[in-house]
Scaffold this motif. Structure first.
Motif, PDB file in Angstrom:
ATOM      1  N   ALA A 130       0.827  -1.212   0.000  1.00 29.78           N
ATOM      2  CA  ALA A 130       0.000   0.000   0.000  1.00 29.78           C
ATOM      3  C   ALA A 130       0.859   1.259   0.000  1.00 29.78           C
ATOM      4  CB  ALA A 130      -0.928  -0.009   1.214  1.00 29.78           C
ATOM      5  N   ILE A 131       1.970   1.229   0.755  1.00 28.59           N
ATOM      6  CA  ILE A 131       2.877   2.384   0.805  1.00 28.59           C
ATOM      7  C   ILE A 131       3.461   2.653  -0.589  1.00 28.59           C
ATOM      8  CG2 ILE A 131       5.086   3.229   1.692  1.00 28.59           C
ATOM      9  CD1 ILE A 131       4.503   1.596   4.248  1.00 28.59           C
ATOM     10  N   HIS A 132       3.985   1.606  -1.215  1.00 27.07           N
ATOM     11  CA  HIS A 132       4.656   1.774  -2.505  1.00 27.07           C
ATOM     12  C   HIS A 132       3.665   2.043  -3.636  1.00 27.07           C
ATOM     13  CE1 HIS A 132       8.866   0.886  -1.452  1.00 27.07           C
ATOM     14  NE2 HIS A 132       8.316   0.233  -0.450  1.00 27.07           N
ATOM     15  N   LYS A 133       2.475   1.497  -3.539  1.00 27.69           N
ATOM     16  CA  LYS A 133       1.462   1.772  -4.553  1.00 27.69           C
ATOM     17  C   LYS A 133       1.057   3.238  -4.509  1.00 27.69           C
ATOM     18  CE  LYS A 133      -3.062   0.379  -6.287  1.00 27.69           C
ATOM     19  NZ  LYS A 133      -4.260  -0.472  -6.095  1.00 27.69           N
ATOM     20  N   CYS A 134       0.909   3.766  -3.309  1.00 22.97           N
ATOM     21  CA  CYS A 134       0.560   5.180  -3.142  1.00 22.97           C
ATOM     22  C   CYS A 134       1.634   6.073  -3.748  1.00 22.97           C
ATOM     23  CB  CYS A 134       0.374   5.484  -1.659  1.00 22.97           C
ATOM     24  SG  CYS A 134      -0.106   7.192  -1.313  1.00 22.97           S
ATOM     25  N   GLU A 137       1.501   5.834  -7.583  1.00 24.57           N
ATOM     26  CA  GLU A 137       0.359   6.552  -8.131  1.00 24.57           C
ATOM     27  C   GLU A 137       0.587   8.055  -8.161  1.00 24.57           C
ATOM     28  OE1 GLU A 137      -3.396   3.633  -6.912  1.00 24.57           O
ATOM     29  OE2 GLU A 137      -2.718   5.179  -5.500  1.00 24.57           O
ATOM     30  N   ASP A 138       1.498   8.524  -7.318  1.00 22.66           N
ATOM     31  CA  ASP A 138       1.722   9.963  -7.177  1.00 22.66           C
ATOM     32  C   ASP A 138       2.844  10.493  -8.062  1.00 22.66           C
ATOM     33  OD1 ASP A 138       0.994  12.421  -5.901  1.00 22.66           O
ATOM     34  OD2 ASP A 138       2.814  12.296  -4.686  1.00 22.66           O
ATOM     35  N   THR A 177      -0.117  -0.553 -11.623  1.00 23.85           N
ATOM     36  CA  THR A 177       0.096   0.887 -11.394  1.00 23.85           C
ATOM     37  C   THR A 177       1.221   1.433 -12.270  1.00 23.85           C
ATOM     38  OG1 THR A 177      -0.614   0.579  -9.098  1.00 23.85           O
ATOM     39  CG2 THR A 177       0.468   2.656  -9.646  1.00 23.85           C
TER      40      THR A 177
END
Length: 244
Positions: A130-134, A137-138, A177
């Motif tokens: 979740a940390i790395h996906k966020c 995505e940014d 992603t």
């Protein structure tokens, strides 16, 4: 390695960095990388602490300007694996700042991944993902450079652990992603391990690598256009002649 790598950075730059650090969580890597961030930013290009192979700087520039076409104001996720990538990693940060873009840099290693994959349960891997996906995505671009010292570091990790990590982290962060949402480039770095696999000396392999990577492919592409037109004409003629 260098305890005093930040000793000659002006106090006001360190104060600014301290304020930013208090509200962020992503400055993980070498102190030399933080040094390059402040010494390169805002037109503060000071003398280099050490001489870097000019080919490394040129490759960083090519990757950013041509491969991912990084633009001013954009954000880029730069990930490096292995100690041999350190100089290139540093140059990527410097070149990113020169272009007016924002670098997020993350130093990784197969041994770190192994500790995570073997030790973490599903819930922990999902939280890590979740940390790395966020982060992914940014950002607008992603560049990874892999210089594994131990090419087979993960060879003895149980298949079910690798499968779990692949299904969660690789699938969510990279397949769903990075691939569809960023401009990306993933590359290997010419280190002793890669040179040995090619049965070449390190110097010989480095020369081969940089000659290939620093070739002017745009110029080559333009030179190939007449050939492409000629081939297209041949196809049209063949179609009209019903050549089997």
């Amino acid at each position: 390695d260098d305890t005093f790598a930040l000793a000659d950075v002006k106090a006001e730059y360190m104060d600014l960095f301290g304020l930013l650090l208090a509200s962020s969580y992503f400055w993980y890597s070498y102190p030399e990388l933080k040094l390059s961030f402040f010494m390169s930013g805002n037109g503060l290009n000071k003398e280099k602490n050490m001489q870097v192979d000019a080919r490394i700087s040129k490759l960083a520039e090519n990757i950013l300007k041509n491969s991912v076409q990084l633009q001013k104001g954009e954000k880029i996720y730069i990930e490096a694996f292995g100690a041999s990538t350190k100089d290139f990693f540093n140059e990527m940060i410097k070149e990113t700042i020169k272009l007016g873009a924002v670098p997020f840099y993350f130093y990784n290693d197969a041994s770190f991944e192994k500790s995570l994959i073997e030790g973490a349960d599903k819930q922990q891997i999902e939280a890590y993902t979740a940390i790395h996906k966020c982060l992914m995505e940014d950002v607008d671009c992603y560049v990874a450079v892999r210089g594994y010292d131990d090419t087979f570091a993960l060879a003895d990790v149980k298949a079910e652990y690798m499968d779990l990590f692949g299904r969660i982290f690789q699938e969510q962060v990279h397949m769903r992603t990075r691939l569809p949402k960023t401009r990306w480039c993933v590359m290997r770095w010419p280190n002793t391990s890669m040179a040995a696999m090619s049965r070449m000396s390190l110097k010989q392999f480095e020369d081969f690598y940089f000659e290939a990577c620093l070739l002017d492919y745009r110029k080559m592409g333009k030179a190939m256009q007449p050939l492409n037109i000629s081939q297209s004409k041949c196809i049209i003629i063949a179609a009209h002649c019903h050549i089997a």
